[in-house]
Design a protein around this motif. Structure first.
Motif, PDB file in Angstrom:
ATOM      1  N   THR A 125     -48.728 -71.653 -32.289  1.00 22.80           N
ATOM      2  CA  THR A 125     -48.899 -70.212 -32.145  1.00 22.80           C
ATOM      3  C   THR A 125     -47.604 -69.505 -31.794  1.00 22.80           C
ATOM      4  N   ARG A 126     -46.543 -70.223 -31.403  1.00 23.21           N
ATOM      5  CA  ARG A 126     -45.268 -69.570 -31.090  1.00 23.21           C
ATOM      6  C   ARG A 126     -44.682 -69.017 -32.385  1.00 23.21           C
ATOM      7  N   ARG A 172     -50.085 -52.939 -30.008  1.00 19.46           N
ATOM      8  CA  ARG A 172     -49.794 -53.579 -28.722  1.00 19.46           C
ATOM      9  C   ARG A 172     -49.992 -52.540 -27.622  1.00 19.46           C
ATOM     10  N   ASP A 180     -43.399 -59.861 -27.429  1.00 17.36           N
ATOM     11  CA  ASP A 180     -44.533 -60.568 -26.815  1.00 17.36           C
ATOM     12  C   ASP A 180     -45.783 -60.404 -27.672  1.00 17.36           C
ATOM     13  N   SER A 182     -48.222 -62.269 -27.923  1.00 15.82           N
ATOM     14  CA  SER A 182     -49.451 -62.759 -27.289  1.00 15.82           C
ATOM     15  C   SER A 182     -50.335 -61.620 -26.800  1.00 15.82           C
ATOM     16  N   CYS A 183     -49.761 -60.430 -26.642  1.00 16.48           N
ATOM     17  CA  CYS A 183     -50.564 -59.282 -26.201  1.00 16.48           C
ATOM     18  C   CYS A 183     -50.956 -58.381 -27.368  1.00 16.48           C
ATOM     19  N   THR A 246     -58.289 -62.872 -24.290  1.00 13.10           N
ATOM     20  CA  THR A 246     -57.014 -63.454 -23.887  1.00 13.10           C
ATOM     21  C   THR A 246     -56.276 -64.136 -25.033  1.00 13.10           C
ATOM     22  N   VAL A 247     -56.885 -64.195 -26.213  1.00 17.98           N
ATOM     23  CA  VAL A 247     -56.279 -64.880 -27.352  1.00 17.98           C
ATOM     24  C   VAL A 247     -55.842 -63.851 -28.393  1.00 17.98           C
ATOM     25  N   SER A 248     -54.567 -63.832 -28.709  1.00 17.67           N
ATOM     26  CA  SER A 248     -54.042 -62.927 -29.722  1.00 17.67           C
ATOM     27  C   SER A 248     -54.425 -63.413 -31.111  1.00 17.67           C
ATOM     28  N   SER A 251     -51.432 -64.952 -32.857  1.00 19.35           N
ATOM     29  CA  SER A 251     -51.166 -66.320 -32.407  1.00 19.35           C
ATOM     30  C   SER A 251     -52.210 -67.294 -32.947  1.00 19.35           C
ATOM     31  N   ARG A 260     -46.208 -72.285 -37.289  1.00 19.41           N
ATOM     32  CA  ARG A 260     -45.801 -71.107 -36.515  1.00 19.41           C
ATOM     33  C   ARG A 260     -45.880 -69.860 -37.384  1.00 19.41           C
TER      34      ARG A 260
END
Length: 502
Positions: A125-126, A172, A180, A182-183, A246-248, A251, A260
């Motif tokens: 996921t990165r 976002r 970021d 992830s958000c 909590t999961v993007s 990602s 990735r």
């Protein structure tokens, strides 16, 4: 977890569709106004191929050189493939989703090693940030932007105008960093084309995009938005999945692809966008300006009324060389959302069982707009258990708050079989004792049967065998053929049929 090759782009997935004889090009000119929807619906109802219209016809009979792709997820097999698995591996993916919601610590080295596929997926996921990307081969900014250049469909005779139906809308929250991801939120929110550089985004208050917009609007700031068209299948389906907050989605698409995610900085807004998409529309959503969106044909089979939603001013449009435009329609099932919903139903079952262990199986009938009705079978052990399951389901996931009817049956009933359901209702349910009605609960405002917009009742029907204090009568015994006699009959009938065919 993944059992099929990775599809990093829409085009790579279309190549797989072609290799498996699930792709067909249409050379005839077809209008984006009503005609394309009619063709798409006809093909979808026969579980047909993905279609690529090579010569779409725009308003006024003008041809477009941007092909339109439809029916991408018109079968459950293609939805599963888009998720990276064969249909028989959907249960494994569902277990992975359940673990994301309620992860448990590994119990020793052996358990830790058994979780390696999940760890590998998490590492995928990165994001990989690129300096240049296929989706930015062509960059149009300012006065160069013209949304009319896209073959956006007008789907139904009563529609207000052109409507983008497969956009992945990336946002976002205020105060977050551009890098970021992830958000980030990536959601499927339909977008009405107003003119050459303005859109209306229809995001409902409980959705992630609307929450992000509110966080910017509270500061008096415009919201940066990127509308991704023709994303890879993992990104498209991640944006539609009911993932944990909590999961993007960006990602999670990397986890689905086992690679990735490749991202690039947008040209005019502070957002990262998928590098291998077909088109990206960039812009800003006003903190206060709205416009009437609709009416448009919706998944209920009715036109929704026009209501105010935020306006987006487009600042740039970037795309691949010779881009494709991905589209779909929504209407009374069957449609692509209903087919996707059937697969998501199966994926959700492990998560539901983790919260409500007595659930054996669950079905959301597509004909009931996928989520308006649920039939659930349980392993019943005590009085009142069916009602407890109803209440647990209504309160478990946000989408179940819009389920207006739940029918609970025993494990011996197939919840996907209407004849089984009808038999259970006719023989195990008393209308006075076994029907629970609740008033004034949340409801999809598109439900015209609701007394008030967004507020309606719910009904639960207990069609299970009544036990202990639930009844004062002796319950009848279900008739069954013994396994021995059934095997004898099957063998005899098989020999009779073989003899009849010789």
């Amino acid at each position: 977890m993944r059992s099929l090759p990775s599809y990093p782009s829409l085009r790579s997935f279309l190549d797989w569709c072609a290799k498996t004889d699930q792709f067909q090009r249409v050379s005839d000119p077809v209008s984006v106004i009503h005609q394309m929807t009619a063709v798409h619906r006809n093909v979808l109802e026969t579980q047909g191929s993905v279609l690529q219209f090579d010569h779409p016809v725009l308003q006024g009979g003008v041809g477009s050189d941007v092909p339109v792709v439809v029916n991408l997820f018109g079968t459950a097999e293609r939805v599963a493939a888009g998720l990276g698995v064969s249909p028989e591996r959907l249960d494994d993916l569902g277990a992975f989703l359940a673990a994301l919601r309620s992860p448990t610590p590994p119990d020793g080295l052996r358990d830790a090693l058994s979780r390696w596929p999940m760890l590998k997926a998490a590492l995928a996921t990165r994001p990989k940030i690129l300096r240049s990307a296929p989706v930015q081969t062509v960059v149009l900014e300012g006065a160069e932007v013209d949304l009319a250049a896209l073959p956006v469909q007008t789907h139904w005779p009563g529609d207000a105008g052109p409507l983008i139906t497969w956009p992945v809308v990336v946002t976002r929250p205020f105060g977050s960093e551009v890098a970021d991801v992830s958000c980030y939120n990536a959601g499927i929110y339909r977008a009405q084309v107003l003119d050459h550089n303005r859109l209306i985004l229809r995001w409902l208050p409980h959705r992630g995009g609307a929450a992000h917009h509110q966080s910017w609007a509270q500061q008096g700031e415009r919201t940066p938005v990127a509308i991704v068209l023709g994303a890879d299948p993992a990104t498209l389906l991640s944006a539609a999945l009911p993932l944990p907050d909590t999961v993007s989605e960006v990602s999670f698409a990397g986890a689905l692809n086992a690679a990735r995610p490749r991202l690039v900085q947008a040209k005019t807004v502070p957002l990262m966008v998928p590098a291998d998409a077909e088109v990206v529309i960039e812009g800003w959503v006003s903190p206060s300006e709205t416009a009437p969106e609709g009416p448009f044909g919706d998944h209920t089979g009715y036109y929704n009324r026009a209501e105010p939603f935020p306006v987006m001013e487009v600042t740039a449009m970037t795309h691949r060389e010779n881009p494709l435009y991905l589209s779909t329609y929504t209407g009374r099932p069957p449609d692509e959302p209903a087919i996707i919903g059937e697969v998501f139903n199966r994926l959700a079952l492990p998560t539901i069982r983790a919260q409500i262990p007595e659930v054996h199986d669950l079905w959301l009938p597509p004909a009931a707009c996928s989520y308006r009705m649920a039939v659930v079978s349980i392993n019943k052990r005590y009085p009142g258990q069916a009602r407890r399951v109803m209440m647990a389901l209504w309160g478990m996931l946000p989408q179940f708050s819009y389920t207006k009817m739940i029918v609970v049956v025993d494990r011996d009933i197939d919840p996907k079989n209407w004849e089984d359901i009808a038999w259970a209702l006719a023989t195990r349910m008393d209308p006075v004792r076994d029907v629970m009605v609740i008033e004034n609960t949340p409801m999809d405002y598109l439900d015209f049967a609701s007394p008030q917009p967004g507020l309606a009742g719910k009904m639960g029907i207990d069609a299970t065998v009544k036990i202990q204090s639930e009844t004062s009568r002796d319950w009848g015994e279900v008739m069954k053929t013994s396994q021995k006699d059934a095997a004898f009959a099957a063998d005899l009938v098989a020999r009779l049929m073989a003899g009849a065919g010789s």
